[in-house]
Design a protein around this motif. Sequence first.
Motif, PDB file in Angstrom:
ATOM      1  N   ILE A 103       0.853  -1.189   0.000  1.00  8.95           N
ATOM      2  CA  ILE A 103       0.000   0.000   0.000  1.00  8.95           C
ATOM      3  C   ILE A 103       0.888   1.239   0.000  1.00  8.95           C
ATOM      4  CG2 ILE A 103      -1.890  -1.168   1.218  1.00  8.95           C
ATOM      5  CD1 ILE A 103      -0.992   0.279   3.779  1.00  8.95           C
ATOM      6  N   PRO A 104       0.344   2.394  -0.438  1.00 14.39           N
ATOM      7  CA  PRO A 104       1.165   3.607  -0.474  1.00 14.39           C
ATOM      8  C   PRO A 104       1.719   3.986   0.897  1.00 14.39           C
ATOM      9  CG  PRO A 104      -0.829   3.900  -1.771  1.00 14.39           C
ATOM     10  CD  PRO A 104      -0.998   2.605  -1.032  1.00 14.39           C
ATOM     11  N   GLY A 105       2.946   4.489   0.880  1.00 13.84           N
ATOM     12  CA  GLY A 105       3.595   4.913   2.111  1.00 13.84           C
ATOM     13  C   GLY A 105       5.098   4.753   2.024  1.00 13.84           C
ATOM     14  N   THR A 106       5.790   5.167   3.064  1.00 10.35           N
ATOM     15  CA  THR A 106       7.249   5.061   3.136  1.00 10.35           C
ATOM     16  C   THR A 106       7.634   4.296   4.391  1.00 10.35           C
ATOM     17  OG1 THR A 106       7.569   7.143   1.951  1.00 10.35           O
ATOM     18  CG2 THR A 106       9.413   6.346   3.264  1.00 10.35           C
ATOM     19  N   THR A 107       8.566   3.380   4.240  1.00 10.10           N
ATOM     20  CA  THR A 107       9.010   2.603   5.383  1.00 10.10           C
ATOM     21  C   THR A 107      10.489   2.272   5.240  1.00 10.10           C
ATOM     22  OG1 THR A 107       8.545   0.657   6.769  1.00 10.10           O
ATOM     23  CG2 THR A 107       8.437   0.342   4.382  1.00 10.10           C
ATOM     24  N   GLN A 108      11.048   1.749   6.318  1.00 11.87           N
ATOM     25  CA  GLN A 108      12.467   1.389   6.321  1.00 11.87           C
ATOM     26  C   GLN A 108      12.644  -0.088   6.020  1.00 11.87           C
ATOM     27  OE1 GLN A 108      15.371   3.205   9.178  1.00 11.87           O
ATOM     28  NE2 GLN A 108      15.556   1.120   9.962  1.00 11.87           N
ATOM     29  N   VAL A 109      13.656  -0.366   5.200  1.00 10.31           N
ATOM     30  CA  VAL A 109      14.043  -1.736   4.877  1.00 10.31           C
ATOM     31  C   VAL A 109      15.275  -2.074   5.709  1.00 10.31           C
ATOM     32  CG1 VAL A 109      14.964  -3.238   3.075  1.00 10.31           C
ATOM     33  CG2 VAL A 109      13.112  -1.646   2.559  1.00 10.31           C
ATOM     34  N   ASN A 110      15.260  -3.213   6.383  1.00  9.23           N
ATOM     35  CA  ASN A 110      16.362  -3.605   7.257  1.00  9.23           C
ATOM     36  C   ASN A 110      16.927  -4.953   6.834  1.00  9.23           C
ATOM     37  OD1 ASN A 110      16.044  -1.356   9.140  1.00  9.23           O
ATOM     38  ND2 ASN A 110      14.158  -2.385   9.767  1.00  9.23           N
ATOM     39  N   GLY A 111      18.257  -5.022   6.770  1.00  5.79           N
ATOM     40  CA  GLY A 111      18.945  -6.265   6.510  1.00  5.79           C
ATOM     41  C   GLY A 111      19.879  -6.593   7.652  1.00  5.79           C
ATOM     42  N   GLN A 112      19.899  -7.853   8.069  1.00  5.73           N
ATOM     43  CA  GLN A 112      20.736  -8.279   9.195  1.00  5.73           C
ATOM     44  C   GLN A 112      21.504  -9.537   8.803  1.00  5.73           C
ATOM     45  OE1 GLN A 112      19.053  -8.280  13.291  1.00  5.73           O
ATOM     46  NE2 GLN A 112      19.616 -10.442  13.344  1.00  5.73           N
ATOM     47  N   LEU A 113      22.833  -9.462   8.866  1.00  7.73           N
ATOM     48  CA  LEU A 113      23.686 -10.595   8.533  1.00  7.73           C
ATOM     49  C   LEU A 113      24.220 -11.220   9.817  1.00  7.73           C
ATOM     50  CD1 LEU A 113      25.144 -12.271   6.320  1.00  7.73           C
ATOM     51  CD2 LEU A 113      27.048 -10.640   6.535  1.00  7.73           C
ATOM     52  N   PRO A 114      23.785 -12.441  10.154  1.00 13.06           N
ATOM     53  CA  PRO A 114      24.300 -13.104  11.352  1.00 13.06           C
ATOM     54  C   PRO A 114      25.805 -13.341  11.239  1.00 13.06           C
ATOM     55  CG  PRO A 114      22.332 -14.199  10.512  1.00 13.06           C
ATOM     56  CD  PRO A 114      22.776 -13.249   9.451  1.00 13.06           C
ATOM     57  N   PRO A 115      26.495 -13.587  12.353  1.00 14.16           N
ATOM     58  CA  PRO A 115      27.940 -13.842  12.316  1.00 14.16           C
ATOM     59  C   PRO A 115      28.273 -14.973  11.347  1.00 14.16           C
ATOM     60  CG  PRO A 115      27.204 -13.555  14.573  1.00 14.16           C
ATOM     61  CD  PRO A 115      25.967 -13.596  13.738  1.00 14.16           C
ATOM     62  N   GLN A 116      29.260 -14.729  10.473  1.00 16.06           N
ATOM     63  CA  GLN A 116      29.636 -15.698   9.456  1.00 16.06           C
ATOM     64  C   GLN A 116      30.775 -16.608   9.895  1.00 16.06           C
ATOM     65  OE1 GLN A 116      27.733 -15.913   6.315  1.00 16.06           O
ATOM     66  NE2 GLN A 116      26.577 -14.932   7.965  1.00 16.06           N
ATOM     67  N   VAL A 117      31.540 -16.186  10.889  1.00 19.99           N
ATOM     68  CA  VAL A 117      32.598 -17.015  11.472  1.00 19.99           C
ATOM     69  C   VAL A 117      32.566 -16.828  12.980  1.00 19.99           C
ATOM     70  CG1 VAL A 117      34.114 -16.995   9.446  1.00 19.99           C
ATOM     71  CG2 VAL A 117      34.299 -15.174  11.151  1.00 19.99           C
ATOM     72  N   ARG A 118      33.145 -17.759  13.680  1.00 16.75           N
ATOM     73  CA  ARG A 118      33.110 -17.737  15.132  1.00 16.75           C
ATOM     74  C   ARG A 118      33.730 -16.455  15.681  1.00 16.75           C
ATOM     75  NH1 ARG A 118      34.537 -22.665  19.176  1.00 16.75           N
ATOM     76  NH2 ARG A 118      34.550 -21.478  21.122  1.00 16.75           N
ATOM     77  N   GLY A 119      33.010 -15.810  16.612  1.00 19.95           N
ATOM     78  CA  GLY A 119      33.499 -14.605  17.249  1.00 19.95           C
ATOM     79  C   GLY A 119      33.134 -13.324  16.536  1.00 19.95           C
ATOM     80  N   ALA A 120      32.577 -13.431  15.338  1.00 21.93           N
ATOM     81  CA  ALA A 120      32.242 -12.229  14.577  1.00 21.93           C
ATOM     82  C   ALA A 120      30.943 -11.617  15.082  1.00 21.93           C
ATOM     83  CB  ALA A 120      32.124 -12.565  13.096  1.00 21.93           C
ATOM     84  N   SER A 121      30.688 -10.381  14.681  1.00 24.56           N
ATOM     85  CA  SER A 121      29.498  -9.656  15.101  1.00 24.56           C
ATOM     86  C   SER A 121      28.416  -9.717  14.033  1.00 24.56           C
ATOM     87  CB  SER A 121      29.837  -8.191  15.389  1.00 24.56           C
ATOM     88  OG  SER A 121      30.835  -8.073  16.371  1.00 24.56           O
ATOM     89  N   THR A 122      27.186  -9.428  14.439  1.00 23.50           N
ATOM     90  CA  THR A 122      26.087  -9.292  13.495  1.00 23.50           C
ATOM     91  C   THR A 122      26.221  -7.948  12.782  1.00 23.50           C
ATOM     92  OG1 THR A 122      24.591 -10.657  14.810  1.00 23.50           O
ATOM     93  CG2 THR A 122      23.580  -9.096  13.277  1.00 23.50           C
TER      94      THR A 122
END
Length: 579
Positions: A103-122
């Motif tokens: 529907i018409p309007g404006t919103t935010q799109v969010n992408g989240q990448l989980p840790p890819q190797v041990r000890g890494a951050s999101t």
Amino acid sequence: MRTRLLIMSLFTALTMLGCENSGTGFPRGSCDAPGKPACPDYPIQLIIEPDDTELATGTSLQYQAIAVYNAAGKVDVTDKVIWQTANTDIASFNDDGQLQANIPGTTQVNGQLPPQVRGASTLRDSAQITVADKTLSQLKMLPASSIILTDIQVQLSTIATFDDGSMQNVKDSAQWVSFVPQVASVNQTGLVTGQLPGATDVSANYSNETVMAEIDVSGLMPRELSITPIVFTLPRGFKQAFQAILVLEDGATLDVTDQADWAIIDENIARISEDGVATALKPGVTGVRAQIFFDSRTEIMVTPLTVTNATLTELAVQPEGVELPEQQKQEFAAIAMFSDGSTLDVSRDAIWRISNPAHAVVTNSFANAGIVKARTAGDTLVGATIDNTEDFVNVDVSDATLTGLTISPTTADTPANTRVDYQAIAQFSDMSSLDVTPYVSWNSSDTNVAIIDNAGIATAILPGFSNITANYQGQTATTTLDVNTASLTSLDIEPDDATLLPGASRQYVLTASYSNGTTANVTDDAAWIVDDTNIVQIAPAGRFAGIAKAIEPGSATITAIFSTLEQTVSVTVENPAAP
């Protein structure tokens, strides 16, 4: 004037942040510290694209996620990201990153990448999406006609132009139908697959408008499978995208890159991805192999690949000193220069950045990397980084407004089966101009006479007249294409009977002569093949068409196929030790 940030690049800054518990990498002290192991390759930044876009209600768009790694450059992680929108009533995602405009309007799109190797951050990134009610002005099918084989596929697109001048590929929102599915089937995203030799039309319906494409499933046999670029040299650590082209008996060429099985002969020297992108690992000579399976047949081609020890000495972003009006686009290229004097276009793999995102944005997605879109007036830098080397150029974003559009050539007279390359130039209120050829909507008024693709390349089909029209952000320009009745009488290839040394290159040129006394350079319109690819290889089509490279001593015959005629020349590769 070009600006180089030699002390602290954005790339270096991100890397440092990534190692200091910034939420973009490893926690402080976990690696690369006294008594600690070296940091493995890990992502330090997430980029989701498009950054800021607008969609018509009821349509969809595939988002892409790019992870910037501390050592390996950038990687497509679209399938690893968790996708969300702030307001799912306005727009919502499926699990694969495809957004549906609700529907018409404006919103935010969010992408989240989980840790890819041990000890890494999101890692996280966000963008903005606006959904608006729009009225369809025009719907166009691309390509308008295609030749394929049994088991070979072609992707069709439907380009919608709306009342506000915006354009959008709505293939995922259209309803697709094949009139004769026994000849060619089509799925609901416009992917056509050849089933049996024959002809059929494929239709797409969107917003009560229907457009058609002609599909010819050829029964002809292939004459050659080619790989471009041919006989390539690649510095260690760098990448090159290869293309697989199938040439049929009548000279028709099919791009089968996406369907080829790609391999490297010696995987210690290089590796290659499923989509034909090779990465050089260590110096040596190997081969890039493409293999195609169709209609119970197999075609195989190998082109030599040499990996060198050349080192990167400089990176140049081009063009320099660009002035760009608001809401306009400019494509930039990143050219790498190496210690052996060679150069390589690394635009696809470079990490692109903008110093001031308020003034412009730049894309990092592989297919469109380096395209800058101006936002608001002001100065900004656009930069590219690869292998810890970078270059930046200035972009001056102006508030000039679009006032007109022109097409060149203004008139064209050409025989059937030839091409005319059109260019669209936009004019602005400050008297500046900009080449907008890739971004306009091109149309031919009579597709029986001529068709035109989204790059402005018109193909003459039958004698007659057709109006060629360009539409861009509310501006329209029209010219006339005259396809004359001249018939093809002969072909001539230059040079004739060339002699080359191994490793040497030669550009062949094909000239067509017509019954009305005119001639035309049809090098790019022809299909090029060679009878012994162990001696010589030649680029079959596209921007490299007619470029041959010698491989080893011997003799071979090069053939150019254009329209209903063929022409051949001999080429001899001599041993460099021979007198």
